[in-house]
Scaffold this motif. Structure first.
Motif, PDB file in Angstrom:
ATOM      1  N   LEU A  59       2.276   1.705  -8.001  1.00  0.00           N
ATOM      2  CA  LEU A  59       1.643   3.012  -7.785  1.00  0.00           C
ATOM      3  C   LEU A  59       1.832   3.493  -6.347  1.00  0.00           C
ATOM      4  O   LEU A  59       2.111   4.673  -6.117  1.00  0.00           O
ATOM      5  CB  LEU A  59       0.152   2.938  -8.118  1.00  0.00           C
ATOM      6  CG  LEU A  59      -0.203   2.839  -9.589  1.00  0.00           C
ATOM      7  CD1 LEU A  59      -1.694   2.549  -9.762  1.00  0.00           C
ATOM      8  CD2 LEU A  59       0.179   4.120 -10.312  1.00  0.00           C
ATOM      9  N   GLY A  60       1.673   2.590  -5.400  1.00  0.00           N
ATOM     10  CA  GLY A  60       1.827   2.960  -3.993  1.00  0.00           C
ATOM     11  C   GLY A  60       3.244   3.387  -3.654  1.00  0.00           C
ATOM     12  O   GLY A  60       3.455   4.395  -2.974  1.00  0.00           O
ATOM     13  N   LEU A  61       4.218   2.618  -4.128  1.00  0.00           N
ATOM     14  CA  LEU A  61       5.613   2.961  -3.840  1.00  0.00           C
ATOM     15  C   LEU A  61       6.008   4.274  -4.512  1.00  0.00           C
ATOM     16  O   LEU A  61       6.617   5.147  -3.880  1.00  0.00           O
ATOM     17  CB  LEU A  61       6.544   1.835  -4.287  1.00  0.00           C
ATOM     18  CG  LEU A  61       6.485   0.570  -3.424  1.00  0.00           C
ATOM     19  CD1 LEU A  61       7.146  -0.595  -4.141  1.00  0.00           C
ATOM     20  CD2 LEU A  61       7.128   0.822  -2.072  1.00  0.00           C
ATOM     21  N   ALA A  62       5.645   4.428  -5.788  1.00  0.00           N
ATOM     22  CA  ALA A  62       5.970   5.667  -6.494  1.00  0.00           C
ATOM     23  C   ALA A  62       5.231   6.850  -5.865  1.00  0.00           C
ATOM     24  O   ALA A  62       5.820   7.925  -5.658  1.00  0.00           O
ATOM     25  CB  ALA A  62       5.622   5.536  -7.974  1.00  0.00           C
ATOM     26  N   VAL A  78      -1.089   6.987   2.105  1.00  0.00           N
ATOM     27  CA  VAL A  78      -0.543   6.267   0.944  1.00  0.00           C
ATOM     28  C   VAL A  78       0.545   5.303   1.418  1.00  0.00           C
ATOM     29  O   VAL A  78       0.586   4.137   0.997  1.00  0.00           O
ATOM     30  CB  VAL A  78      -0.010   7.251  -0.120  1.00  0.00           C
ATOM     31  CG1 VAL A  78       0.661   6.503  -1.264  1.00  0.00           C
ATOM     32  CG2 VAL A  78      -1.146   8.126  -0.644  1.00  0.00           C
ATOM     33  N   ALA A  79       1.421   5.768   2.294  1.00  0.00           N
ATOM     34  CA  ALA A  79       2.484   4.908   2.824  1.00  0.00           C
ATOM     35  C   ALA A  79       1.900   3.750   3.634  1.00  0.00           C
ATOM     36  O   ALA A  79       2.368   2.615   3.531  1.00  0.00           O
ATOM     37  CB  ALA A  79       3.452   5.731   3.675  1.00  0.00           C
ATOM     38  N   ALA A  80       0.876   4.022   4.438  1.00  0.00           N
ATOM     39  CA  ALA A  80       0.256   2.963   5.243  1.00  0.00           C
ATOM     40  C   ALA A  80      -0.377   1.901   4.346  1.00  0.00           C
ATOM     41  O   ALA A  80      -0.200   0.695   4.579  1.00  0.00           O
ATOM     42  CB  ALA A  80      -0.789   3.571   6.180  1.00  0.00           C
ATOM     43  N   ALA A  81      -1.097   2.332   3.328  1.00  0.00           N
ATOM     44  CA  ALA A  81      -1.733   1.377   2.410  1.00  0.00           C
ATOM     45  C   ALA A  81      -0.679   0.582   1.645  1.00  0.00           C
ATOM     46  O   ALA A  81      -0.817  -0.632   1.457  1.00  0.00           O
ATOM     47  CB  ALA A  81      -2.654   2.121   1.441  1.00  0.00           C
ATOM     48  N   THR A  82       0.376   1.247   1.219  1.00  0.00           N
ATOM     49  CA  THR A  82       1.434   0.565   0.475  1.00  0.00           C
ATOM     50  C   THR A  82       2.146  -0.454   1.366  1.00  0.00           C
ATOM     51  O   THR A  82       2.438  -1.570   0.924  1.00  0.00           O
ATOM     52  CB  THR A  82       2.437   1.591  -0.102  1.00  0.00           C
ATOM     53  OG1 THR A  82       1.711   2.510  -0.931  1.00  0.00           O
ATOM     54  CG2 THR A  82       3.523   0.911  -0.916  1.00  0.00           C
ATOM     55  N   GLY A  83       2.398  -0.087   2.612  1.00  0.00           N
ATOM     56  CA  GLY A  83       3.010  -1.038   3.545  1.00  0.00           C
ATOM     57  C   GLY A  83       2.137  -2.266   3.747  1.00  0.00           C
ATOM     58  O   GLY A  83       2.629  -3.398   3.764  1.00  0.00           O
ATOM     59  N   ALA A  84       0.839  -2.054   3.857  1.00  0.00           N
ATOM     60  CA  ALA A  84      -0.078  -3.181   4.014  1.00  0.00           C
ATOM     61  C   ALA A  84      -0.066  -4.075   2.769  1.00  0.00           C
ATOM     62  O   ALA A  84      -0.061  -5.304   2.880  1.00  0.00           O
ATOM     63  CB  ALA A  84      -1.492  -2.670   4.294  1.00  0.00           C
ATOM     64  N   LEU A  85      -0.049  -3.452   1.590  1.00  0.00           N
ATOM     65  CA  LEU A  85       0.023  -4.242   0.350  1.00  0.00           C
ATOM     66  C   LEU A  85       1.320  -5.042   0.268  1.00  0.00           C
ATOM     67  O   LEU A  85       1.327  -6.188  -0.194  1.00  0.00           O
ATOM     68  CB  LEU A  85      -0.089  -3.335  -0.875  1.00  0.00           C
ATOM     69  CG  LEU A  85      -1.482  -2.870  -1.275  1.00  0.00           C
ATOM     70  CD1 LEU A  85      -1.405  -1.888  -2.439  1.00  0.00           C
ATOM     71  CD2 LEU A  85      -2.362  -4.051  -1.634  1.00  0.00           C
ATOM     72  N   LEU A  86       2.411  -4.451   0.711  1.00  0.00           N
ATOM     73  CA  LEU A  86       3.692  -5.164   0.700  1.00  0.00           C
ATOM     74  C   LEU A  86       3.652  -6.371   1.624  1.00  0.00           C
ATOM     75  O   LEU A  86       4.159  -7.445   1.274  1.00  0.00           O
ATOM     76  CB  LEU A  86       4.829  -4.223   1.104  1.00  0.00           C
ATOM     77  CG  LEU A  86       5.269  -3.242   0.019  1.00  0.00           C
ATOM     78  CD1 LEU A  86       6.009  -2.058   0.633  1.00  0.00           C
ATOM     79  CD2 LEU A  86       6.131  -3.941  -1.018  1.00  0.00           C
TER      80      LEU A  86
END
Length: 129
Positions: A59-62, A78-86
């Motif tokens: 969901l974050g990447l898309a 959204v990008a910051a949260a997705t980067g943290a999840l990665l």
């Protein structure tokens, strides 16, 4: 508007102090965990934990891609949260694997998760600055 700005300024230092204090308080807690946690454990719902994390990543990447394509300013958080999840995914993949699985986890971290995390960080930083 001048009435709102002073209220925000008054609350920001309190929140900053709270967040800083919480971060500092975690340091001794990590020392306790390092001394008391077992080296191995059996975990219930292991597949659900990993599938849930991967669903969040998908969901974050898309979402980052869609928002970036649209030029939407909401792409930054959204990008910051997705980067943290990665980063979290790479960390747990590597630290919870052993043997040949660890080789695969390191390869995925180096070739996919970490570069994607950097890309998300760049997107987040460019949209914020």
């Amino acid at each position: 508007m001048t009435l709102v700005a002073p209220q925000i300024r008054l609350r920001r230092p309190r929140l900053a102090t709270l967040l800083t204090g919480a971060g500092v308080a975690l340091v001794p807690w990590m020392a306790v965990l390092a001394q008391t946690l077992p080296r191995t454990v059996e975990v219930s719902n292991w597949p659900a934990a990993w599938i849930g994390l991967d669903a969040g990543l998908a969901l974050g990447l898309a979402g980052t891609g869609v928002l970036l394509r649209r030029g939407d300013p909401r792409v930054s958080p959204v990008a910051a949260a997705t980067g943290a999840l990665l980063l979290m995914d790479a960390w747990f993949d590597v630290t919870t694997s052993a043997g040949p699985e660890r080789v695969m986890a390191v390869a995925l971290a180096v070739c996919a998760e970490l570069p994607l995390a950097v890309a998300c960080g760049v997107v987040a930083a460019r949209r914020v600055l």
